[in-house]
Structures are given as structure tokens and as C-alpha cells.
Motif scaffolding. Structure first.
Motif, PDB file in Angstrom:
ATOM      1  N   ILE A 165       7.413  14.608  18.805  1.00  0.00           N
ATOM      2  CA  ILE A 165       6.931  13.762  17.726  1.00  0.00           C
ATOM      3  C   ILE A 165       7.615  12.405  17.731  1.00  0.00           C
ATOM      4  O   ILE A 165       8.816  12.288  17.998  1.00  0.00           O
ATOM      5  CB  ILE A 165       7.078  14.450  16.351  1.00  0.00           C
ATOM      6  N   LEU A 166       6.805  11.359  17.474  1.00  0.00           N
ATOM      7  CA  LEU A 166       7.313  10.016  17.240  1.00  0.00           C
ATOM      8  C   LEU A 166       6.695   9.595  15.914  1.00  0.00           C
ATOM      9  O   LEU A 166       5.471   9.577  15.782  1.00  0.00           O
ATOM     10  CB  LEU A 166       6.880   9.060  18.360  1.00  0.00           C
ATOM     11  N   TYR A 167       7.531   9.305  14.935  1.00  0.00           N
ATOM     12  CA  TYR A 167       7.015   9.124  13.571  1.00  0.00           C
ATOM     13  C   TYR A 167       7.623   7.886  12.945  1.00  0.00           C
ATOM     14  O   TYR A 167       8.823   7.833  12.697  1.00  0.00           O
ATOM     15  CB  TYR A 167       7.382  10.368  12.757  1.00  0.00           C
ATOM     16  N   PHE A 168       6.785   6.892  12.676  1.00  0.00           N
ATOM     17  CA  PHE A 168       7.235   5.701  11.961  1.00  0.00           C
ATOM     18  C   PHE A 168       6.841   5.862  10.503  1.00  0.00           C
ATOM     19  O   PHE A 168       5.678   6.178  10.200  1.00  0.00           O
ATOM     20  CB  PHE A 168       6.551   4.441  12.511  1.00  0.00           C
ATOM     21  N   CYS A 169       7.775   5.631   9.601  1.00  0.00           N
ATOM     22  CA  CYS A 169       7.434   5.764   8.182  1.00  0.00           C
ATOM     23  C   CYS A 169       8.354   4.880   7.352  1.00  0.00           C
ATOM     24  O   CYS A 169       9.319   4.344   7.854  1.00  0.00           O
ATOM     25  CB  CYS A 169       7.563   7.214   7.734  1.00  0.00           C
ATOM     26  N   LYS A 170       8.028   4.785   6.066  1.00  0.00           N
ATOM     27  CA  LYS A 170       8.830   3.904   5.219  1.00  0.00           C
ATOM     28  C   LYS A 170       9.916   4.650   4.479  1.00  0.00           C
ATOM     29  O   LYS A 170      10.842   4.039   3.948  1.00  0.00           O
ATOM     30  CB  LYS A 170       7.929   3.178   4.219  1.00  0.00           C
ATOM     31  N   GLN A 171       9.794   5.964   4.420  1.00  0.00           N
ATOM     32  CA  GLN A 171      10.782   6.715   3.643  1.00  0.00           C
ATOM     33  C   GLN A 171      10.909   8.138   4.177  1.00  0.00           C
ATOM     34  O   GLN A 171       9.974   8.673   4.781  1.00  0.00           O
ATOM     35  CB  GLN A 171      10.373   6.773   2.176  1.00  0.00           C
ATOM     36  N   MET A 172      12.076   8.738   3.904  1.00  0.00           N
ATOM     37  CA  MET A 172      12.319  10.108   4.366  1.00  0.00           C
ATOM     38  C   MET A 172      13.329  10.763   3.439  1.00  0.00           C
ATOM     39  O   MET A 172      14.057  10.071   2.713  1.00  0.00           O
ATOM     40  CB  MET A 172      12.855  10.067   5.808  1.00  0.00           C
ATOM     41  N   THR A 173      13.346  12.096   3.451  1.00  0.00           N
ATOM     42  CA  THR A 173      14.346  12.802   2.653  1.00  0.00           C
ATOM     43  C   THR A 173      15.005  13.878   3.509  1.00  0.00           C
ATOM     44  O   THR A 173      14.425  14.362   4.484  1.00  0.00           O
ATOM     45  CB  THR A 173      13.712  13.515   1.439  1.00  0.00           C
ATOM     46  N   ASN A 174      16.206  14.263   3.112  1.00  0.00           N
ATOM     47  CA  ASN A 174      16.903  15.351   3.804  1.00  0.00           C
ATOM     48  C   ASN A 174      16.122  16.655   3.656  1.00  0.00           C
ATOM     49  O   ASN A 174      15.977  17.416   4.601  1.00  0.00           O
ATOM     50  CB  ASN A 174      18.318  15.534   3.254  1.00  0.00           C
ATOM     51  N   ALA A 175      15.622  16.880   2.445  1.00  0.00           N
ATOM     52  CA  ALA A 175      14.888  18.122   2.180  1.00  0.00           C
ATOM     53  C   ALA A 175      13.714  18.261   3.141  1.00  0.00           C
ATOM     54  O   ALA A 175      13.468  19.334   3.698  1.00  0.00           O
ATOM     55  CB  ALA A 175      14.406  18.139   0.738  1.00  0.00           C
ATOM     56  N   ASN A 193       0.809  -1.206   0.000  1.00  0.00           N
ATOM     57  CA  ASN A 193       0.000   0.000   0.000  1.00  0.00           C
ATOM     58  C   ASN A 193       0.846   1.260   0.000  1.00  0.00           C
ATOM     59  O   ASN A 193       1.920   1.333   0.583  1.00  0.00           O
ATOM     60  CB  ASN A 193      -1.002  -0.014   1.163  1.00  0.00           C
ATOM     61  N   ASP A 194       0.335   2.229  -0.692  1.00  0.00           N
ATOM     62  CA  ASP A 194       0.996   3.532  -0.718  1.00  0.00           C
ATOM     63  C   ASP A 194       0.255   4.490   0.177  1.00  0.00           C
ATOM     64  O   ASP A 194       0.434   5.686   0.079  1.00  0.00           O
ATOM     65  CB  ASP A 194       0.985   4.077  -2.153  1.00  0.00           C
ATOM     66  N   THR A 195      -0.600   3.950   1.043  1.00  0.00           N
ATOM     67  CA  THR A 195      -1.411   4.864   1.827  1.00  0.00           C
ATOM     68  C   THR A 195      -0.751   5.233   3.143  1.00  0.00           C
ATOM     69  O   THR A 195      -1.211   6.117   3.840  1.00  0.00           O
ATOM     70  CB  THR A 195      -2.789   4.243   2.144  1.00  0.00           C
ATOM     71  N   ALA A 196       0.321   4.549   3.499  1.00  0.00           N
ATOM     72  CA  ALA A 196       0.973   4.880   4.769  1.00  0.00           C
ATOM     73  C   ALA A 196       1.675   6.237   4.638  1.00  0.00           C
ATOM     74  O   ALA A 196       1.918   6.728   3.547  1.00  0.00           O
ATOM     75  CB  ALA A 196       1.979   3.801   5.146  1.00  0.00           C
ATOM     76  N   VAL A 197       2.017   6.807   5.791  1.00  0.00           N
ATOM     77  CA  VAL A 197       2.593   8.152   5.790  1.00  0.00           C
ATOM     78  C   VAL A 197       4.004   8.178   5.213  1.00  0.00           C
ATOM     79  O   VAL A 197       4.723   7.191   5.242  1.00  0.00           O
ATOM     80  CB  VAL A 197       2.610   8.734   7.221  1.00  0.00           C
ATOM     81  N   THR A 198       4.372   9.311   4.677  1.00  0.00           N
ATOM     82  CA  THR A 198       5.726   9.511   4.161  1.00  0.00           C
ATOM     83  C   THR A 198       6.249  10.848   4.695  1.00  0.00           C
ATOM     84  O   THR A 198       5.627  11.444   5.569  1.00  0.00           O
ATOM     85  CB  THR A 198       5.731   9.590   2.627  1.00  0.00           C
ATOM     86  N   GLU A 199       7.305  11.330   4.096  1.00  0.00           N
ATOM     87  CA  GLU A 199       7.880  12.608   4.537  1.00  0.00           C
ATOM     88  C   GLU A 199       6.904  13.770   4.280  1.00  0.00           C
ATOM     89  O   GLU A 199       6.963  14.797   4.947  1.00  0.00           O
ATOM     90  CB  GLU A 199       9.217  12.870   3.830  1.00  0.00           C
ATOM     91  N   ILE A 200       6.014  13.567   3.355  1.00  0.00           N
ATOM     92  CA  ILE A 200       5.050  14.625   3.011  1.00  0.00           C
ATOM     93  C   ILE A 200       4.160  14.946   4.209  1.00  0.00           C
ATOM     94  O   ILE A 200       3.919  16.120   4.535  1.00  0.00           O
ATOM     95  CB  ILE A 200       4.190  14.183   1.813  1.00  0.00           C
ATOM     96  N   GLY A 201       3.673  13.904   4.857  1.00  0.00           N
ATOM     97  CA  GLY A 201       2.826  14.108   6.033  1.00  0.00           C
ATOM     98  C   GLY A 201       3.563  14.839   7.140  1.00  0.00           C
ATOM     99  O   GLY A 201       3.028  15.734   7.788  1.00  0.00           O
ATOM    100  N   LEU A 202       4.813  14.455   7.338  1.00  0.00           N
ATOM    101  CA  LEU A 202       5.607  15.073   8.405  1.00  0.00           C
ATOM    102  C   LEU A 202       5.798  16.574   8.141  1.00  0.00           C
ATOM    103  O   LEU A 202       5.648  17.408   9.037  1.00  0.00           O
ATOM    104  CB  LEU A 202       6.970  14.385   8.513  1.00  0.00           C
TER     105      LEU A 202
END
Lengths: 159, 578
Positions: free
Chosen positions: B374-384, B352-361
Motif C-alpha cells: 500500500i501507498l497511501y497519501f492522506c491529510k490525517q491519521m490516528t494511532n488507533a 474539501n472533506d472528500t479526500a481520504v482519511t484513516e477511515i478509508g485505510l
């Protein structure tokens, strides 16, 4: 990354003998289950991602329900010599120790599994999916949950 | 010489409640030390093995409220054997023997037995409050003793404990005369609940503000409970798999409408989405919402509910809410201070692509000006994204990011996340707690050491390249108290570089790192005021009997902590104290 345990229908780890027992319990647990958990076993299922046990169990149950598994596991329990049995949901126990304590409490006697048998204690046996009656405690808890069909608390001399 | 008589000074000290401040006061002079210690009512002990009960009682004879913590934090994630330690019994025995007027006991990650609870319930006639968090070793029989014997009990709060449920009648054990309850939380109990006893108890507790029930309390029972406790401020709901029928639903909603004081909602494990909608009447009053067990409720239902929760300060939720959901939170919850987003898919099974990503954060950081934890579990993140978050939210006190896949780089640039976390520590000058994840080199630790001046707790997993990484942290973070590291290539050089640093810290945990037995032994020799514990895989390994060659063997789990009472005597076979 996955090992066989993560698709087992029932939650809880296979190592449980090490919980300290409530001192009121009259269980003589002459059972020593030590399954040293290897790093790979730890990594794959129980310690990553870093979430607490309650959430882990909740998510596991959800997955299983979504796959159509029934997460409750009710089995009949008979005490030898007593015609009316009880029913017990094994999925609420974390392992053998917890099961034996509960049975001892439920039947108001001392129930053990395997190990040295003496006249004083009732012994717990189970019927597996092949129909055979076996001593409880020899196999890992998760495996036990998959194969157990019913339980019987027998008189010690019988074994 | 004091300018004021002691009683006046003591009265002034009464206004100082923070532990840190009181500790500081006690260092001013001998006289202040004495006044402070004799008047101290509340004591916090972050590591139960740093001191023993006898010394505690000697120093603080007026003790009323005690907080004790046992196992290290990583015990929450199955990294510490159950039998490791943290037994509360000797504490209760000592407090009882000294006739301390104990009123409150808060325990975290300790082993509690029914015997301990029984002794507790009989030894302290003014006992008012028992809070057990992530504890184990007891059963509902122990709860029965507390219920029966603690005549003035106001608070019984059981959070995330492993309790053997003997399906007894512990709720029945509260005497009819018990009417003082303000808080009752038994949400972690797995077995049946005597509903009649619960209803009677709630009905005779007019001061009950917080009630958190377990799964076994069905909808109609909940309706009755809420009807006789409309004063509730904090409610934990049970589990309701089936959608309620029309009549039950209307009754529930009517009961909820009357609970105008309700500010906090939790529970909801295995709950049909319709049940959540019953709470619409009061959702605009909510300041705290914990839906982190509501795995059955899909994102769109969550969003529909949250869009009315304008006053929310604390939100705990699953990642199924998605980035869209977090955008709704960002535009609705302007008072938000604390956000926790937990994973709902542990093994990446759902495609699923519905889980949170860096966009939500990023959305949250932009929309919620008061966010500090904040405590944030996610599948991906970016430096930006992290750099933007740092710019938007310089007020973070706690920042914990957990990318589910270890060592995962920035998914747009494939670089490490050093710069992103670097931006966080540089911007958030008040940061006290940090958890890092993703692909990280020694550089991130250079940044942490340089900028994270207020950092007290750091969690590291699968990060770093060499000992330099750990050294940057140990040398740079002057306020570090708890450092926990797993699966990272830090070894003896880092461990041994500055032994005195550990005097200023509560504890250090290192598992699956590069430290060896030899290194640990050397540390133990150079720092006799530390307990250096090695936790082994196999129970029957006597580490001390090993020969020289084994000194090079890597230590699987190391836990060290400062202590004034030397090596503890209750360690199990799998733990060796060097």
C-alpha cells in the motif's frame, strides 16, 4: 508555504540549463542559467509531497484549468527573412535548453540565446508583453512564459 | 569436487532465476562460481556506480539481460540535480565492444542520450526489449533509431521519462517487416503522434498485448486501434477532454466489447467521465486499473466504475475517491493485492472533506484479505487506525504512508504516531519496505529496529528527535539495504557509529539533516570502499578547499554507497566525492 512560482500559470521549474544534451543537436548553448534553488524554494513547490513529476504536472494543469487558465501556450515564431512563420506550444518545453534545441531542429539551423554572439549562429529574441524585443534567456523560464508574446530568430549581426 | 558433470549442474542452475539465489549459488565453491557466472543470463545492478561495465562483462560473458539503476530514489522528487550522473553510455559502449549478445536492457533513473540509443540499436542484433523508467536525456530521434534498427524488437516500454519530442516520425521508422511487437508504451511523450503510422504498426503486430498511447491519440483513433487489436491485454488510453458524441461513443464501446482479453487499464489523463463508462463491458475482467492521472473524473464516477471491478488485484487511484469510495473498493475488490492512493490537492487549496482519511485505510484493511502493498497519501491519521490496520493485515510487504503535512500528530489525541507505526512493524513480520510520516519521535525507530527484521528499504521524512533514532534503525534492521532520510535531526554520531554497516547496504541518503562536512570527511577516510558524495547548492563550490571552520558546516545532501570501483570520474561540479 507558497512562493510566487506555485501560482504561475505554467509548470516546470526555473532551473533547467543542466540537462545533458542529445549529442545530435547542433545547438551552441552559450547560456549559463544557474539559479541555485534555496531550501525554501525546494520545500514549498517541487519536492513535497513526494510525488513523481508526471503526477505533479497533471495536478498543476488541472488546477490551472479549473481556474480558467489556458495551459497551452502557442506563440508565433518567425525566422528573419522567411515570410511564413510557425506556431509553437511553449508549455511543452521544460526550459530554455529544450526550446532552443527544438527551434534548431525545426528551422534546421543553430539557434542560440544571449551570450557571445558570432556570425555563425542565429539568435533568438522575443517580444514581451510591453511590446519590446528582448534577448531570450535573461530571465527565469517561468517568468519568460508569463511575458513572452512572440518569438523571432534573427540574423546574428542585428543584435 | 562436483558429483555431476558441469553441464548437468548448469542445467540445474537454469531453474534458478532469482538474482538472490544465483548470487548465493556462486558463493558455494569455485567451481560453482564459475559454472554460475558463465551461464548467467540476467543481471540486476541496483546502483550503476557500484561496479563498472568491464568487470560485469568479464564475470558474466553470457549476459543477455541487464537491469541498471542510476540516480537515488529521491531524484523522483527533484532532490537530485539533473546532471548528477547515471549515464548509460559507457555501459553500452563496453557491451558493444565486447560483443555481448544483449537482448534486454532495463534502465531506471539513468541518463540516456540519442547517441546511446543509436549505438544500442546498431550493436546488438538480437536485441528484443528496451524498458526505460524515469530516464532522461534523449529525444524521439533516439527512439527512431531503435525502431529502425532493432529488427527483433518485441518490447519498447517508456515509463515516466523526460523525452524531448521532436515531433518527428519515429513511429514511421518501424520497418514494414517489423511484426514482432508485444509491448509498446509511449504514454509519456508530450508531442503529436503520427496516427496513421501507429495504426499500421498495430495492425501488423498480431502479438501485441500491451499498448499504451500518449495524450495525442484521440478517441476515434483509439477505437480504430482497439478494433485491429482485440487481443490486447493491457491498454493505456490517451486524453479526451470533450465528451464524445453519441456515434463515436457507441463505436468505442463496440470496439472495447471485442477486447475480451483486456485485463489492465491505464492513462486517462484529462478524460471526460463519459469515456470511462465506455469500458463498462470489460470492467469485470480487469485485474489492474490505474486512474491516478484521471484528475478530472470525480469520486462518484470512479465509484460507479469500480463497483463492477470484482477481480481487481491492483488499483492506483487519486484521493478524490474518498473514504466512501474506498469502502466500495473494500466490499467489491476481494482480490486486491496492491493499492496506491495519490493526492489530488497539493497545496490544500480545496476546502474539501472528500479526500481520504484513516477511515478509508481501515476499511480497505478490513475488506481486502490479500492486500500486501500500500501507498497511501492522506491529510490525517490516528494511532488507533494504524493499530487496527496492523491487526487486519499482518501480511504487508510494503507499507508507505504519507501524511501531507509534515509532523502532523494523531488528529484525535494529538500524540505522535509512534505507536501506530510500531503496531505495523510488529504485526507485519514480512515487511520489506516502509515509509513513515506524521509526528514521530525516536521511539518509532526503536520499534522499527526491534521488530522490522525483514526491512530492506526505509524512507524517513521530518521525523525523529536525536541520533538515537537513526542508530536504532542501523543497529536493528539487519536486512536494511536502502535508507533514505530527509529533514530529520540525525547527525554525525549516527552516521559514524558503525561504518561497517554500510558494507551490507546498497546506499544511504541524507538531506537537510544534521551531518556536517567534517563528519562526512571522517566517514570517507574510515571507509575507502564507500563513495561519499556531497551534493551542493552552488555549483562552483570546491568543498575540498574549505578550511577547518567549514568542517562544522552542515551538509545539504549526502549520498553514500558501497562500490568496488572507487570514486566515479563523471561527477559534475555540484557533486564532491570525498
Amino acid at each position: 508555504m507558497e512562493n510566487s512560482n506555485s501560482y504561475s500559470p505554467y509548470s516546470s521549474s526555473s532551473v533547467d540549463s543542466t540537462k545533458p544534451s542529445p549529442s545530435e543537436s547542433s545547438v551552441n548553448l552559450s547560456l549559463s542559467l544557474t539559479f541555485p534553488s534555496t531550501s525554501s524554494q525546494r520545500e514549498t513547490s517541487q519536492d513535497w509531497p513526494p510525488i513523481k513529476p508526471r503526477l505533479r504536472d497533471t495536478l498543476k494543469s488541472l488546477r490551472l484549468r479549473q481556474r480558467g487558465y489556458n495551459t497551452a501556450l502557442f506563440v508565433k515564431v518567425y525566422m528573419e527573412g522567411v515570410p511564413i512563420g510557425r506556431k509553437l506550444d511553449l508549455s511543452t518545453f521544460s526550459g530554455y535548453k529544450s526550446l532552443l534545441e527544438n527551434l534548431s531542429h525545426m528551422f534546421d539551423t543553430s539557434v542560440i540565446s544571449g551570450g557571445t554572439r558570432d556570425r555563425k549562429h542565429h539568435v533568438l529574441t522575443y517580444q514581451d508583453k510591453d511590446g519590446d524585443w528582448m534577448m531570450v534567456g535573461d530571465i527565469p523560464w517561468d517568468m519568460f512564459l508569463e511575458t513572452v508574446r512572440r518569438l523571432k530568430i534573427t540574423r546574428p549581426e542585428r543584435c | 569436487m562436483n558429483y555431476f558433470p558441469d553441464e548437468v549442474i548448469e542445467h540445474i542452475f537454469d531453474f534458478i532465476s532469482s538474482h538472490k539465489d544465483r548470487n548465493s549459488i556462486s558463493l558455494v565453491s569455485k567451481s560453482w562460481h564459475k559454472i554460475e557466472r558463465c551461464s548467467r543470463k540476467r543481471v540486476f545492478i541496483g546502483n550503476c556506480y557500484a561496479i563498472n561495465p568491464e568487470r560485469l562483462i568479464q564475470r558474466f560473458p553470457s549476459l543477455r539481460s541487464l537491469t541498471l539503476k542510476g540516480k537515488p530514489h529521491f531524484a523522483d522528487f527533484n532532490l537530485v540535480p539533473h546532471e548528477w550522473g547515471g549515464f548509460v553510455h559507457p555501459w553500452i559502449v563496453a557491451l558493444a565492444k565486447a560483443r555481448v549478445g544483449l537482448e534486454e536492457l532495463r534502465l531506471k533513473r539513468m541518463v540516456v542520450s540519442d547517441e546511446s540509443l543509436e549505438l544500442l540499436s546498431r550493436s546488438f542484433s538480437s536485441f528484443k526489449s528496451l524498458v526505460l523508467v524515469s530516464c532522461e536525456g534523449f529525444t524521439t530521434d533516439g527512439l527512431a533509431s531503435v525502431a529502425a534498427n532493432c529488427r527483433h524488437l518485441r518490447e519498447l516500454d517508456l515509463q515516466e521519462n523526460e523525452i524531448d519530442d521532436h515531433r518527428g516520425q519515429w513511429l514511421n521508422c518501424f520497418p514494414e517487416s517489423s511484426t514482432a511487437l508485444t509491448s509498446l508504451n509511449f504514454s509519456c511523450l508530450k508531442g503529436e503522434t503520427n496516427l496513421a503510422a501507429l495504426e499500421r504498426l498495430v495492425a501488423r503486430s498480431p502479438n501485441l498485448e500491451s499498448l499504451k498511447v500518449n495524450r495525442a491519440v484521440p478517441l476515434d483513433a483509439l477505437t480504430r486501434l482497439m478494433s485491429c487489436a482485440p487481443q490486447l491485454v493491457d491498454l493505456g488510453v490517451g486524453s479526451y477532454e470533450n465528451e464524445p458524441d453519441q456515434e463515436s461513443f457507441m463505436k468505442l464501446m463496440a470496439a472495447i466489447k471485442k477486447c475480451t482479453e483486456l485485463r489492465s487499464l491505464s492513462g486517462f489523463s484529462e478524460v471526460a467521465p463519459l469515456c470511462l463508462t465506455a469500458f463498462y463491458p470489460i470492467c469485470q475482467n480487469l485485474t489492474s486499473l490505474n486512474l491516478s492521472y484521471a484528475a478530472e473524473i470525480q469520486g462518484n464516477h470512479l465509484i460507479r466504475f469500480i463497483q463492477f471491478c470484482k477481480r481487481l488485484q491492483r488499483l492506483w487511484i487519486l484521493d478524490s475517491i474518498g473514504d466512501k469510495g474506498l469502502e466500495v473498493v473494500a466490499s467489491t475488490c476481494k482480490e486486491l493485492q496492491e493499492l496506491r492512493v495519490f493526492p489530488s490537492d497539493l497545496h490544500d487549496e480545496e476546502d474539501n472533506d472528500t479526500a481520504v482519511t484513516e477511515i478509508g485505510l481501515v476499511a480497505i484493511s478490513a475488506g481486502c484479505p490479500k492486500l500486501h502493498s500500500i501507498l497511501y497519501f492522506c491529510k490525517q491519521m490516528t494511532n488507533a487506525a494504524l493499530i487496527t490496520v496492523a491487526k487486519n493485515c499482518p501480511n504487508f510487504i510494503r507499507f508507505r504512508l504519507c501524511i501531507l503535512e509534515p509532523n502532523k500528530p494523531d488528529h484525535t489525541t494529538s500524540q505522535s504516531l509512534d505507536e501506530g507505526f510500531g503496531a505495523i512493524v510488529q504485526a507485519c513480520k514480512g515487511l520489506r519496505r516502509l515509509s513513515v510520516s506524521g509526528l514521530l519521535t525516536d521511539k518509532v525507530f526503536l520499534y522499527i529496529g526491534m521488530y522490522a527484521e525483514q526491512l530492506e528499504m526505509l524512507s524517513i521524512a521530518f521525523a525523529g528527535d536525536t541520533d538515537k533514532g537513526m542508530l536504532y534503525v542501523l543497529n536493528g534492521c539487519k536486512k536494511m539495504r536502502k535508507l533514505e532520510i530527509r529533514d530529520s535531526p540525525f547527525g554525525n554520531a549516527a552516521l559514524l557509529a558503525d561504518v561497517d554497516k554500510y558494507r551490507t547496504m546498497r546506499s544511504l541518503w541524507m538531506s537537510s539533516c544534521e551531518v556536517t562536512l567534517g563528519g562526512c570527511k571522517r566517514l570517507a577516510r574510515n571507509a575507502p570502499w564507500l563513495n561519499v558524495e556531497i551534493i551542493n547548492e552552488n555549483e562552483n563550490n570546491d568543498v575540498m578547499e574549505r578550511n577547518e571552520e567549514d568542517e562544522r558546516e552542515k551538509v545539504d545532501r549526502l549520498y553514500l554507497y558501497r562500490t568496488v570501483v572507487g570514486a566515479r570520474k563523471d561527477a559534475p561540479p555540484c557533486v564532491t566525492i570525498l
